[in-house]
Design a protein around this motif. Structure first.
Motif, PDB file in Angstrom:
ATOM      1  N   LYS A   1       4.653  14.178   3.641  1.00  0.00           N
ATOM      2  CA  LYS A   1       5.625  14.238   2.388  1.00  0.00           C
ATOM      3  C   LYS A   1       4.811  12.635   1.688  1.00  0.00           C
ATOM      4  N   CYS A   2       5.207  13.222   0.477  1.00  0.00           N
ATOM      5  CA  CYS A   2       4.004  12.736  -0.846  1.00  0.00           C
ATOM      6  C   CYS A   2       4.933  12.223  -1.655  1.00  0.00           C
ATOM      7  N   ARG A   3       5.085  10.844  -2.870  1.00  0.00           N
ATOM      8  CA  ARG A   3       6.005  10.925  -4.399  1.00  0.00           C
ATOM      9  C   ARG A   3       4.973  10.634  -5.026  1.00  0.00           C
ATOM     10  N   LYS A   4       5.948  10.770  -7.029  1.00  0.00           N
ATOM     11  CA  LYS A   4       4.554  11.390  -7.186  1.00  0.00           C
ATOM     12  C   LYS A   4       4.316   9.713  -8.262  1.00  0.00           C
ATOM     13  N   ALA A   5       3.364   9.584  -8.822  1.00  0.00           N
ATOM     14  CA  ALA A   5       2.839   7.994  -9.233  1.00  0.00           C
ATOM     15  C   ALA A   5       2.522   8.967 -10.841  1.00  0.00           C
TER      16      ALA A   5
ATOM     17  N   PHE B   1      -0.343  11.476  -6.300  1.00  0.00           N
ATOM     18  CA  PHE B   1       1.122  11.676  -4.973  1.00  0.00           C
ATOM     19  C   PHE B   1       0.287  10.787  -3.746  1.00  0.00           C
ATOM     20  N   TYR B   2       1.632  10.203  -3.356  1.00  0.00           N
ATOM     21  CA  TYR B   2       1.133   8.784  -2.419  1.00  0.00           C
ATOM     22  C   TYR B   2       2.252   9.196  -1.164  1.00  0.00           C
ATOM     23  N   THR B   3       1.604   8.796  -0.207  1.00  0.00           N
ATOM     24  CA  THR B   3       3.224   9.453   0.908  1.00  0.00           C
ATOM     25  C   THR B   3       2.816   8.129   1.794  1.00  0.00           C
ATOM     26  N   GLU B   4       4.467   7.581   1.817  1.00  0.00           N
ATOM     27  CA  GLU B   4       4.373   6.265   2.607  1.00  0.00           C
ATOM     28  C   GLU B   4       4.377   6.266   4.686  1.00  0.00           C
ATOM     29  N   ASP B   5       3.975   7.212   4.716  1.00  0.00           N
ATOM     30  CA  ASP B   5       3.715   7.803   6.242  1.00  0.00           C
ATOM     31  C   ASP B   5       2.454   7.063   6.373  1.00  0.00           C
ATOM     32  N   ILE B   6       1.217   6.978   5.730  1.00  0.00           N
ATOM     33  CA  ILE B   6       0.352   6.700   5.793  1.00  0.00           C
ATOM     34  C   ILE B   6      -0.143   4.808   5.593  1.00  0.00           C
ATOM     35  N   VAL B   7       0.284   4.110   6.159  1.00  0.00           N
ATOM     36  CA  VAL B   7       1.115   2.671   5.354  1.00  0.00           C
ATOM     37  C   VAL B   7      -0.454   2.120   5.280  1.00  0.00           C
ATOM     38  N   VAL B   8      -1.483   2.737   4.134  1.00  0.00           N
ATOM     39  CA  VAL B   8      -2.713   2.161   3.238  1.00  0.00           C
ATOM     40  C   VAL B   8      -2.575   2.127   2.445  1.00  0.00           C
ATOM     41  N   SER B   9      -2.813   0.946   1.541  1.00  0.00           N
ATOM     42  CA  SER B   9      -2.487   1.382   0.226  1.00  0.00           C
ATOM     43  C   SER B   9      -3.945   1.614  -0.926  1.00  0.00           C
ATOM     44  N   GLY B  10      -4.528   3.106  -0.639  1.00  0.00           N
ATOM     45  CA  GLY B  10      -5.800   3.971  -0.964  1.00  0.00           C
ATOM     46  C   GLY B  10      -6.006   4.826  -1.230  1.00  0.00           C
ATOM     47  N   GLY B  11      -7.336   5.241  -1.077  1.00  0.00           N
ATOM     48  CA  GLY B  11      -6.857   6.244  -2.346  1.00  0.00           C
ATOM     49  C   GLY B  11      -8.618   6.869  -2.341  1.00  0.00           C
ATOM     50  N   PRO B  12      -9.075   8.113  -3.288  1.00  0.00           N
ATOM     51  CA  PRO B  12     -10.309   8.690  -3.500  1.00  0.00           C
ATOM     52  C   PRO B  12     -10.737   7.631  -4.456  1.00  0.00           C
ATOM     53  N   GLU B  13     -11.906   7.528  -4.505  1.00  0.00           N
ATOM     54  CA  GLU B  13     -12.482   6.883  -4.902  1.00  0.00           C
ATOM     55  C   GLU B  13     -12.410   5.608  -5.243  1.00  0.00           C
TER      56      GLU B  13
END
Length: 247
Positions: free
Chosen positions: A144-148, A161-173
């Motif tokens: 489940k993801c929320r928009k930013a 769109f990020y998920t709080e169910d993966i408790v890492v503040s990361g992403g592509p690039e």
């Protein structure tokens, strides 16, 4: 076992039980999908471009892996797929060799980037984006993801769109800074999206976090100034090339 440690573990266990299972380490595969026809139309509207469009697919996909735990992450090229060789001549091969290592504790990032055969080793603080959270929700790779939304390079709109169910503040690039993992990223002005299509929960090993350290050492601002100077005679295509470089 120390009574205080036992109490802390019990409290954390109760919290996780109440909130659901959280992912703290693993591997995400992203499909980077580019609208090649839209890129070509921005370059030129001549008959020549229309001819090229007739020879290449509208979309081109490449794949990247993000391996992570709560201390660090590394983003790098993933599985290869056979593509049309003409595509690389018109931007579809842009930023396909980027490797980005992020140290969450130190707030530092190291990125190995190739810009038209020139290699750079970017070392800087983690990028800060003024994200604005929205109410829109969607499910991506069963999360489940929320928009930013945010902005880079002063005017380039970014949707995540990020998920709080993966408790890492990361992403592509080099993207991150949200209350969880970015599972989808869109940059409309680059006609490109990154979407997580698979998540594996196997913790990465130490050797997974190795980054090539070849290239001219620069920080983000120095890289920006270098490519800005290199692309100054590229006309209306200059800005897009700069944006791709500083992702």
């Amino acid at each position: 076992m120390n009574r205080h440690i036992l109490t802390a573990i019990l409290i954390f266990s109760l919290f996780v039980s109440a909130k659901g299972q959280y992912t703290m380490a693993g591997k995400i595969e992203y499909e980077r999908k580019m609208n090649v026809h839209a890129q070509l139309e921005e370059m030129d509207e001549s008959e020549w471009v229309n001819k090229i469009k007739s020879q290449v697919p509208k979309f081109n996909s490449t794949y990247f892996d993000l391996l992570f735990d709560t201390a660090r992450s590394i983003y790098k090229p993933g599985r290869e797929v056979e593509g049309n060789p003409i595509l690389k001549m018109f931007g579809a091969g842009t930023a396909t060799q980027n490797v980005v290592y992020t140290d969450f504790g130190a707030g530092k990032v190291t990125a190995n980037k190739t810009v038209y055969e020139q290699k750079f080793l970017v070392q800087d603080s983690v990028r800060k984006i003024d994200w604005h959270l929205k109410d829109e929700l969607r499910t991506i790779a069963n999360f489940k993801c929320r928009k930013a939304v945010g902005v880079i390079c002063d005017s380039v709109y970014v949707v995540a769109f990020y998920t709080e169910d993966i408790v890492v503040s990361g992403g592509p690039e080099m993207f991150g800074g949200l209350p969880g993992m970015i599972m989808e990223l869109a940059i409309p002005r680059l006609h490109t999206t990154w979407v997580a299509d698979k998540v594996e929960l196997n913790p990465p090993v130490e050797t997974d976090f190795t980054i090539p350290e070849k290239g001219k050492k620069v920080n983000e601002q120095e890289l920006y100034e270098t490519v800005k100077s290199s692309f100054k005679d590229w006309g209306k295509n200059a800005a897009r090339n700069i944006w791709w470089t500083v992702l």
